[in-house]
Design a protein around this motif. Structure first.
Motif, PDB file in Angstrom:
ATOM      1  N   VAL B  83       0.863  -1.175   0.000  1.00  0.00           N
ATOM      2  CA  VAL B  83       0.000   0.000   0.000  1.00  0.00           C
ATOM      3  C   VAL B  83       0.900   1.226   0.000  1.00  0.00           C
ATOM      4  CG1 VAL B  83      -1.828   1.230   1.211  1.00  0.00           C
ATOM      5  CG2 VAL B  83      -1.658  -1.257   1.430  1.00  0.00           C
ATOM      6  N   GLU B 172      -2.754   7.411   1.420  1.00  0.00           N
ATOM      7  CA  GLU B 172      -2.460   5.991   1.560  1.00  0.00           C
ATOM      8  C   GLU B 172      -3.719   5.218   1.995  1.00  0.00           C
ATOM      9  OE1 GLU B 172       0.563   4.124   4.475  1.00  0.00           O
ATOM     10  OE2 GLU B 172       1.666   4.656   2.658  1.00  0.00           O
ATOM     11  N   LEU B 175      -5.532   4.242  -0.999  1.00  0.00           N
ATOM     12  CA  LEU B 175      -4.937   3.072  -1.648  1.00  0.00           C
ATOM     13  C   LEU B 175      -5.318   1.806  -0.890  1.00  0.00           C
ATOM     14  CD1 LEU B 175      -1.331   4.441  -2.378  1.00  0.00           C
ATOM     15  CD2 LEU B 175      -3.286   4.365  -3.937  1.00  0.00           C
ATOM     16  N   ASP B 176      -5.233   1.860   0.431  1.00  0.00           N
ATOM     17  CA  ASP B 176      -5.542   0.712   1.275  1.00  0.00           C
ATOM     18  C   ASP B 176      -6.991   0.284   1.056  1.00  0.00           C
ATOM     19  OD1 ASP B 176      -5.088  -1.236   3.170  1.00  0.00           O
ATOM     20  OD2 ASP B 176      -5.508   0.070   4.881  1.00  0.00           O
ATOM     21  N   GLU B 181      -1.750  -0.749  -5.001  1.00  0.00           N
ATOM     22  CA  GLU B 181      -0.373  -0.632  -4.539  1.00  0.00           C
ATOM     23  C   GLU B 181       0.100   0.803  -4.593  1.00  0.00           C
ATOM     24  OE1 GLU B 181       2.623  -3.187  -5.897  1.00  0.00           O
ATOM     25  OE2 GLU B 181       1.632  -4.977  -5.139  1.00  0.00           O
TER      26      GLU B 181
END
Lengths: 269, 227, 227
Positions: B83, B172, B175-176, B181
């Motif tokens: 991540v 982030e 993304l998580d 990625e």
């Protein structure tokens, strides 16, 4: 375009299309602005957005706006602004190019509109693909019992950026801005009046009473009407200064009347 | 059995304290892998490679341990995901149907919020005016607010154009949440870029402030902002 | 005993609608192991064998899958632990020392502290007197100390005015914590309002007694703050 022409245009598209057109109008609140509406119209042509005939699309949109007027449906100012712009674009596309004119060509403008539609469509598809992905907490999961071993204790203070910004805004707006947000509902801003007036000009033939340009919901006598009237009047002065409208008042306290400036003699007056 | 383990645990705790000193030999890779495994299992949030290196004994190679761990968990019920610059253990998505008792109520986002999020993700860093230009309508009150509260977007650098508007970028957590990625792995990103649909193109010849966007400063120029 | 299990299984079938119907073939043991792994990983509580059987498709053998999983995790950084009648994944006891830095107690910043921090961020470098002027109340020593300890603010240059007062500026850790690239990326008042962040609902407890600035140490203490 006259009302009967609009009707003809509708009749020409067949009953189904006509019903669809009316459904669009009834549903106009469901659209997020003119670009969204244009995209919907373009999609119904079932052609590649890159090949979309802009002229045809412009005509469809104008027909739509005309039909909405006929059904006495109030369209928001931005729909009318777009209509005025498309009418302008349409005339530019139809007329032979004027070599004396600088600035972008009609084709460039049309191409940009096609680009905007294609980009909006692409972003919608991207959004749909994004939301359809496997998602944390729905399709895949984090450790349900994260471990925190209690050995050393450290206190950490947390504060989010949102809290920080709100704290600052609270401090800075404590005094001067307090009544602002509340009073606003009864004040019709000059910008809105300008936008509305500009949008409506394209559809205005001869002289009309200034009061006819007041937005719906602001017409009943009272402070709201006074605010809207004042702003609309100021906006009409501004447009007169720009040479886009002519104003007339027969007598002291007589109604103020307004019409678009004669733009037949090309170029600014 | 449990008596033994407890003893070993206590011993280890006494000996090494919070961080084993560098005097100890570097643990073998298999052991480093176990440590990384334990740290990642213990945390519900992604852990950065830097944080892993900080927590492992001196001389460890977090990146290599991660690579071993990743192949060990490939195809299992729990997998190791990258991540951004961080790593997290997550259940395999194909088992989602099993997990109905864990499923969270997803806040339903408005269409405006979803589109705004996608525009920020695909066009980042992007200004409010650019979002409005793409959607053709004003960004409604509360949309940005909501996305910030979800911690899916944050402020980026100011744009070096007149008015120096703030920009938005994805985080982030974004993304998580979407199992990405990096932002480069957004679905269809390359096709959109190749089709020119991520270019910021202004209405030709408008001369408005928007026009300047075509003249984005080159990357290097952002350093000027540092002063 | 096996009669008992069958009964439990049948009962479960009636209760839980989300399960694939029994028409499907029983998944292979490796797949059952994956499922048990995912369930145990994601569960907040230890899971009993009966509960596992209920959640797995019909015909699965939770006990066998658990046995396989347990041997798979033997000696790993995480182990499968029996807790009464239930099962849970836990960090291997010999790695407990790795978890130390996980131990954090999160506390919210007081209103006085967040306001002071906001003023420093927006106005840096800023003197104590200026902060007090904007807040309209004295800034307690504790507040400044706390922000310094958090390493979110530090001393800047002295102001070249009579008395040469010290100034405060925000730090790199501040930017890091709030996900900013530079303090200049903070949106201005107009941008806050346009983004709908300004008059969003009042913060919880606004105006409540515990939020009151009156709770701060008495003003006289501020004189103690010298360097």
């Amino acid at each position: 375009m006259t009302a009967s022409e609009a009707e003809e245009a509708f009749a020409g598209t067949g009953t189904d299309a006509r019903l669809a057109e009316e459904a669009l109008i009834v549903d106009v609140d469901g659209y997020e602005g003119p670009l969204d509406l244009l995209l919907t119209l373009a999609r119904r042509q079932k052609v590649d957005l890159r090949q979309i005939p802009i002229l045809q699309l412009a005509e469809q949109y104008l027909r739509f706006v005309e039909a909405a007027r006929k059904l006495r449906i109030e369209l928001a100012a931005d729909y009318l602004v777009m209509a005025a712009w498309l009418a302008f674009l349409k005339s530019r596309l139809l007329l032979p190019p004027d070599p004396a004119e600088d600035g972008p060509s009609a084709e460039e403008l049309a191409e940009h509109l096609a680009f905007q539609l294609e980009r909006l469509e692409a972003m919608r598809e991207a959004a749909a693909r994004l939301m359809a992905r496997d998602r944390l907490g729905r399709d895949f999961f984090a450790r349900g019992a994260p471990e925190m071993v209690t050995v050393s204790r450290r206190t950490r203070y947390s504060a989010s950026l949102l809290e920080l910004m709100q704290a600052y805004a609270r401090l800075r707006t404590r005094d001067e801005f307090r009544p602002y947000a509340y009073d606003r509902s009864d004040i019709y801003p000059l910008e809105s009046a300008l936008e509305r007036l500009r949008g409506m000009l394209g559809h205005q033939g001869g002289w009309a009473d200034l009061a006819q340009f007041l937005p719906p919901g602001w017409r009943a006598a009272g402070p709201r009407r006074r605010s809207a009237l004042a702003s609309t009047f100021a906006a009409s002065l501004e447009l007169a200064k720009q040479g886009r409208v002519e104003l007339q008042q027969a007598d002291t306290f007589a109604p103020i009347r307004l019409r678009p400036a004669n733009r037949g003699g090309s170029g600014p007056a | 059995m449990s008596g033994n383990e407890t003893q070993a645990g206590e011993q280890a705790e006494e000996q090494v304290g919070a961080q084993p000193p560098g005097l100890f030999p570097v643990p073998p890779m298999a052991e480093q892998e176990r440590m990384v495994e334990a740290i990642l299992f213990a945390s519900a949030e992604p852990v950065s490679t830097a944080e892993l290196s900080r927590r492992l004994p001196e001389g460890c190679d977090a990146a290599e341990a991660l690579a071993h761990l990743r192949s060990r968990y490939a195809g299992r019920g729990v997998t190791l995901l990258r991540v951004g610059d961080s790593w997290a253990m997550r259940t395999a998505p194909d088992l989602a149907w099993l997990m109905h008792s864990e499923q969270l109520e997803m806040r339903r986002l408005s269409r405006a919020a979803i589109e705004t999020l996608a525009i920020i993700a695909y066009h980042q860093p992007v200004t409010r005016a650019e979002i409005e230009e793409i959607r053709g309508v004003a960004v409604s009150r509360g949309t940005i607010d909501q996305l910030m509260e979800l911690e899916w977007i944050r402020l980026g650098r100011r744009r070096m154009t007149p008015g120096r508007p703030v920009t938005f970028v994805v985080t982030e957590s974004f993304l998580d949440h979407f199992g990405l990625e990096s932002a480069r792995d957004l679905p269809g990103l390359r096709e959109l870029r190749e089709a020119g649909l991520l270019d910021s193109r202004a209405l030709p010849g408008t001369g408005g402030p928007e026009d300047d966007d075509g003249m984005e400063p080159p990357e290097g120029q952002s350093e000027l902002f540092e002063d």
